[in-house]
Write a protein that holds these residues in place. Structure first.
Motif, PDB file in Angstrom:
ATOM      1  N   PHE A  29       0.818  -1.205   0.000  1.00  0.00           N
ATOM      2  CA  PHE A  29       0.000   0.000   0.000  1.00  0.00           C
ATOM      3  C   PHE A  29       0.855   1.259   0.000  1.00  0.00           C
ATOM      4  CE2 PHE A  29      -3.884  -2.053   2.285  1.00  0.00           C
ATOM      5  CZ  PHE A  29      -4.311  -2.572   1.073  1.00  0.00           C
ATOM      6  N   ASP A  30       0.363   2.313  -0.659  1.00  0.00           N
ATOM      7  CA  ASP A  30       1.006   3.618  -0.516  1.00  0.00           C
ATOM      8  C   ASP A  30       0.645   4.158   0.865  1.00  0.00           C
ATOM      9  OD1 ASP A  30      -1.596   4.714  -0.648  1.00  0.00           O
ATOM     10  OD2 ASP A  30      -1.418   5.174  -2.777  1.00  0.00           O
ATOM     11  N   SER A  31       1.239   5.272   1.241  1.00  0.00           N
ATOM     12  CA  SER A  31       1.084   5.787   2.609  1.00  0.00           C
ATOM     13  C   SER A  31      -0.372   6.113   2.936  1.00  0.00           C
ATOM     14  CB  SER A  31       1.956   7.029   2.804  1.00  0.00           C
ATOM     15  OG  SER A  31       1.635   8.034   1.863  1.00  0.00           O
ATOM     16  N   LYS A  32      -1.132   6.586   1.959  1.00  0.00           N
ATOM     17  CA  LYS A  32      -2.533   6.939   2.198  1.00  0.00           C
ATOM     18  C   LYS A  32      -3.361   5.691   2.479  1.00  0.00           C
ATOM     19  CE  LYS A  32      -6.567   9.149   0.082  1.00  0.00           C
ATOM     20  NZ  LYS A  32      -7.096   9.826  -1.138  1.00  0.00           N
ATOM     21  N   ASP A  33      -3.228   4.677   1.639  1.00  0.00           N
ATOM     22  CA  ASP A  33      -3.976   3.432   1.846  1.00  0.00           C
ATOM     23  C   ASP A  33      -3.548   2.742   3.133  1.00  0.00           C
ATOM     24  OD1 ASP A  33      -5.525   3.708  -0.391  1.00  0.00           O
ATOM     25  OD2 ASP A  33      -4.428   2.264  -1.627  1.00  0.00           O
ATOM     26  N   LEU A  34      -2.254   2.803   3.452  1.00  0.00           N
ATOM     27  CA  LEU A  34      -1.771   2.166   4.676  1.00  0.00           C
ATOM     28  C   LEU A  34      -2.407   2.816   5.896  1.00  0.00           C
ATOM     29  CD1 LEU A  34       0.138   0.170   6.082  1.00  0.00           C
ATOM     30  CD2 LEU A  34       1.881   1.976   6.064  1.00  0.00           C
ATOM     31  N   LYS A  35      -2.445   4.134   5.924  1.00  0.00           N
ATOM     32  CA  LYS A  35      -3.044   4.838   7.052  1.00  0.00           C
ATOM     33  C   LYS A  35      -4.528   4.508   7.178  1.00  0.00           C
ATOM     34  CE  LYS A  35      -3.776   9.436   9.028  1.00  0.00           C
ATOM     35  NZ  LYS A  35      -3.551  10.904   8.856  1.00  0.00           N
ATOM     36  N   THR A  36      -5.222   4.468   6.045  1.00  0.00           N
ATOM     37  CA  THR A  36      -6.655   4.139   6.062  1.00  0.00           C
ATOM     38  C   THR A  36      -6.885   2.728   6.576  1.00  0.00           C
ATOM     39  OG1 THR A  36      -7.101   5.626   4.207  1.00  0.00           O
ATOM     40  CG2 THR A  36      -8.729   3.910   4.636  1.00  0.00           C
ATOM     41  N   PHE A  37      -6.077   1.786   6.102  1.00  0.00           N
ATOM     42  CA  PHE A  37      -6.242   0.397   6.527  1.00  0.00           C
ATOM     43  C   PHE A  37      -5.974   0.262   8.019  1.00  0.00           C
ATOM     44  CE2 PHE A  37      -5.029  -3.949   7.330  1.00  0.00           C
ATOM     45  CZ  PHE A  37      -5.939  -4.671   6.564  1.00  0.00           C
ATOM     46  N   ARG A  38      -4.902   0.863   8.484  1.00  0.00           N
ATOM     47  CA  ARG A  38      -4.543   0.725   9.891  1.00  0.00           C
ATOM     48  C   ARG A  38      -5.570   1.398  10.795  1.00  0.00           C
ATOM     49  NH1 ARG A  38      -0.196  -1.524  11.384  1.00  0.00           N
ATOM     50  NH2 ARG A  38      -0.606  -0.610  13.429  1.00  0.00           N
ATOM     51  N   THR A  39      -6.095   2.519  10.375  1.00  0.00           N
ATOM     52  CA  THR A  39      -7.040   3.281  11.198  1.00  0.00           C
ATOM     53  C   THR A  39      -8.400   2.597  11.273  1.00  0.00           C
ATOM     54  OG1 THR A  39      -5.930   5.352  10.627  1.00  0.00           O
ATOM     55  CG2 THR A  39      -8.168   5.512  11.510  1.00  0.00           C
ATOM     56  N   HIS A  40      -8.876   2.077  10.161  1.00  0.00           N
ATOM     57  CA  HIS A  40     -10.255   1.598  10.106  1.00  0.00           C
ATOM     58  C   HIS A  40     -10.395   0.076  10.029  1.00  0.00           C
ATOM     59  CE1 HIS A  40     -11.604   5.745   9.686  1.00  0.00           C
ATOM     60  NE2 HIS A  40     -10.699   5.911   8.737  1.00  0.00           N
ATOM     61  N   LEU A  41      -9.615  -0.573   9.197  1.00  0.00           N
ATOM     62  CA  LEU A  41      -9.821  -2.005   8.981  1.00  0.00           C
ATOM     63  C   LEU A  41      -9.066  -2.894   9.970  1.00  0.00           C
ATOM     64  CD1 LEU A  41      -9.925  -2.264   5.088  1.00  0.00           C
ATOM     65  CD2 LEU A  41     -11.816  -2.200   6.706  1.00  0.00           C
ATOM     66  N   THR A  42      -7.865  -2.488  10.379  1.00  0.00           N
ATOM     67  CA  THR A  42      -7.128  -3.316  11.332  1.00  0.00           C
ATOM     68  C   THR A  42      -7.930  -3.574  12.605  1.00  0.00           C
ATOM     69  OG1 THR A  42      -4.959  -2.638  10.491  1.00  0.00           O
ATOM     70  CG2 THR A  42      -5.039  -3.486  12.729  1.00  0.00           C
ATOM     71  N   PRO A  43      -8.587  -2.554  13.215  1.00  0.00           N
ATOM     72  CA  PRO A  43      -9.400  -2.835  14.410  1.00  0.00           C
ATOM     73  C   PRO A  43     -10.555  -3.796  14.137  1.00  0.00           C
ATOM     74  CG  PRO A  43      -8.950  -0.480  14.224  1.00  0.00           C
ATOM     75  CD  PRO A  43      -8.530  -1.105  12.931  1.00  0.00           C
ATOM     76  N   VAL A  44     -11.149  -3.721  12.949  1.00  0.00           N
ATOM     77  CA  VAL A  44     -12.258  -4.623  12.616  1.00  0.00           C
ATOM     78  C   VAL A  44     -11.770  -6.061  12.582  1.00  0.00           C
ATOM     79  CG1 VAL A  44     -13.866  -5.324  10.798  1.00  0.00           C
ATOM     80  CG2 VAL A  44     -13.600  -2.902  11.360  1.00  0.00           C
ATOM     81  N   PHE A  45     -10.707  -6.303  11.840  1.00  0.00           N
ATOM     82  CA  PHE A  45     -10.205  -7.670  11.708  1.00  0.00           C
ATOM     83  C   PHE A  45      -9.670  -8.192  13.040  1.00  0.00           C
ATOM     84  CE2 PHE A  45      -9.757  -6.411   7.128  1.00  0.00           C
ATOM     85  CZ  PHE A  45     -10.702  -7.316   6.646  1.00  0.00           C
ATOM     86  N   ALA A  46      -9.024  -7.316  13.810  1.00  0.00           N
ATOM     87  CA  ALA A  46      -8.518  -7.738  15.114  1.00  0.00           C
ATOM     88  C   ALA A  46      -9.660  -8.177  16.016  1.00  0.00           C
ATOM     89  CB  ALA A  46      -7.722  -6.614  15.763  1.00  0.00           C
TER      90      ALA A  46
END
Length: 533
Positions: free
Chosen positions: A376-393
């Motif tokens: 991921f580029d920096s924008k997609d990485l930030k979005t994934f970590r902020t929103h999707l990582t907590p969901v999957f965790a």
């Protein structure tokens, strides 16, 4: 006794002696070369790592991974448990004839497994002509790339030494040493070692974090001040003294992970959200990769569990909207009544071998996502970590039924509560106490335990300043399309086109590998690095 080594031997240093080191050693021994391997472990015992060490955990701490899911080293965990002597089995209350592949075990039992497997690997490696050494109570102070390899600075007691190696693998795990407890404030910056947790005269603690680390803190303190009494599959909690303890777990959402759920093992591969199809989407352009991946993910959910997708009521299937809808759904199931209901449902699903499809899909999807996050580029990485990582965790971080039963017993005994901070809640320290304010039930505590889990750090944060200064690229675990697998965890160094230092350190990997803490991820990464050496 080690056999005589030739000049063609490759000298390898593994910094950290947990499961990642064990899997790395296993894969190195399967190669054709000859190796002199030194494992540096800061603790007293190598093999187990902090999450499974008796130095940091008690028998009440349960691992949240079933036996069959743990990648075997030399034998499977279940077979290893069956082969233990009667004294070992009695300690953990295990019936040899009842041992199954889906069993959950205390963390220290997993630690004993890895310690024993490391011992057997060392014996096998020595017999094959390798030199394998484990140095415990040894801290790696710094790592410096030099002309003819890598210099590792170690400290053991008062002695320091510079050691040269051909290859160095950083396999440091969880960070727990944040300095000594500040007595005036009674702030614990980590719940580990859980044996060190104490309550002040108010017999109360505020635990910041409502997931796995928070549960560890709660169970550890409860075990110090009372007894869990088994009643069938449930528990009853009896305090030791006349005054019961008061434990409060708090987080922004105030959500306790759901009970472990039934699903097929081995997992069935997804048919729509696949690595091959994502690779094709990646080729369409560097920007917007996450958005294209989300469309594919939506198709998979719509196929597997259309009712769940409809229940979320999403107009736009974006990471932000999906995460918001997911946690709104989870908030509807807050509270101990809902926790008990979820547990009984999970128990029934196990008996009936019924799979909740949306959970099963999210669990498998996070594994597929983990393969593309490094690109991921920096924008997609930030979005994934902020929103999707907590969901999957939250979706895959379910906990053993026994752990849920203990929480329910504590709540029924009036010793445990869970409070959501929401947007207005906060913690203020004043007059020697931590005050929970801005919530419906404001309270004061003399002890605060930060149990929010492992955080991302840099090489410099780990103390490796010379290595940090030699790194050529700051975000060095970011991958590029077409990059060879052997470069995946290689640390790029200035002036060295092919570095011989590899990073499998969990606190560093978490930036690009947000699910790196799992044993399966450790084993997979260890194999890739061993193949690259």
């Amino acid at each position: 006794m080690h056999q005589t080594l030739t000049k063609s031997v490759t000298k390898v240093a593994i910094v950290g002696g947990g499961p990642t080191a064990v899997y790395t050693l296993k894969n190195l021994l399967q190669k054709s070369g000859r190796y002199s391997v030194t494992i540096f472990e800061a603790g007293k015992v190598a093999g187990c790592g902090i999450p499974y060490s008796e130095e940091h955990n008690t028998p009440e701490m349960m691992a949240n991974i079933t036996s069959i899911e743990i990648p075997p080293v030399l034998v499977s965990l279940a077979d290893w448990v069956r082969a233990r002597d009667a004294k070992f089995l009695k300690r953990f209350g295990i019936d040899r004839e009842a041992v199954g592949d889906r069993d959950f075990y205390p963390r220290i039992l997993l630690g004993a497994y890895y310690v024993d497997q490391l011992r057997q690997l060392m014996e096998a490696g020595s017999a094959a002509g390798h030199a394998i050494t484990v140095e415990t109570d040894t801290h790696v102070v710094d790592i410096e790339p030099v002309k003819d390899g890598t210099s590792v600075l170690t400290r053991s007691g008062e002695k320091t030494a510079h050691r040269r190696f051909d290859r160095v693998i950083l396999a440091t795990g969880h960070l727990t040493d944040f300095g000594k407890l500040k007595r005036p404030t009674r702030l614990y910056r980590s719940p580990y070692p859980t044996q060190n947790l104490t309550l002040d005269k108010d017999l109360a603690a505020l635990i910041l974090g409502s997931s796995l680390s928070g549960i560890d803190a709660v169970v550890a303190l409860a075990s110090q001040h009372g007894t869990f009494i088994a009643e069938g599959t449930a528990f009853r909690y009896e305090p030791k003294g006349p005054s019961p303890i008061r434990l409060v777990m708090t987080s922004r959402k105030g959500i306790i992970p759901d009970a472990d759920f039934f699903y097929p093992i081995p997992e069935e591969p997804l048919l729509i959200f696949t690595p091959a199809r994502l690779e094709a989407l990646q080729a369409e352009g560097k920007t917007g990769f996450l958005g294209r991946a989300m469309k594919l993910f939506k198709q998979q959910l719509a196929t597997d569990d259309p009712e769940f997708l409809a229940r979320l009521g999403l107009k736009r299937f974006t990471p932000e909207a999906f995460a918001k809808a997911y946690f709104e759904m989870r908030r509807d199931r807050q509270g101990f009544k809902a926790i008990a209901q979820n547990l009984r449902e999970s128990e029934r699903n196990y008996r009936e071998r019924r799979t909740v499809m949306w959970r099963y899909t999210l669990m498998r999807a996070h594994e597929v996502f983990s393969e593309i996050v490094p690109y991921f580029d920096s924008k997609d990485l930030k979005t994934f970590r902020t929103h999707l990582t907590p969901v999957f965790a939250d979706a895959y971080g379910c906990i053993p039924h026994k752990s849920i039963e203990r929480l329910l017993a504590l709540h029924q005994a009036g010793c445990l509560d869970v409070i959501a901070l929401g947007d207005s809640g906060k913690i203020i320290y004043r007059a020697g106490a931590f005050e929970l304010v801005g919530v419906e039930k404001e309270q004061s505590f003399r002890t605060l335990i930060d149990a929010r889990g492992q955080v991302m750090v840099s090489l410099a944060d780990l103390g490796f300043e010379q290595l940090d200064q030699a790194v050529d690229v700051e975000d060095f675990l970011k991958r590029s399309e077409g990059e060879a697998a052997e470069h995946q965890f290689r640390v790029p160094l200035r002036g060295q086109p092919k570095s011989d230092i590899f990073c499998l350190s969990i606190p560093i990997m978490m930036k690009r590998y947000p699910f790196a803490q799992g044993l399966v991820a450790c084993a997979d990464a260890a194999k890739l690095v061993a193949d690259a050496i």
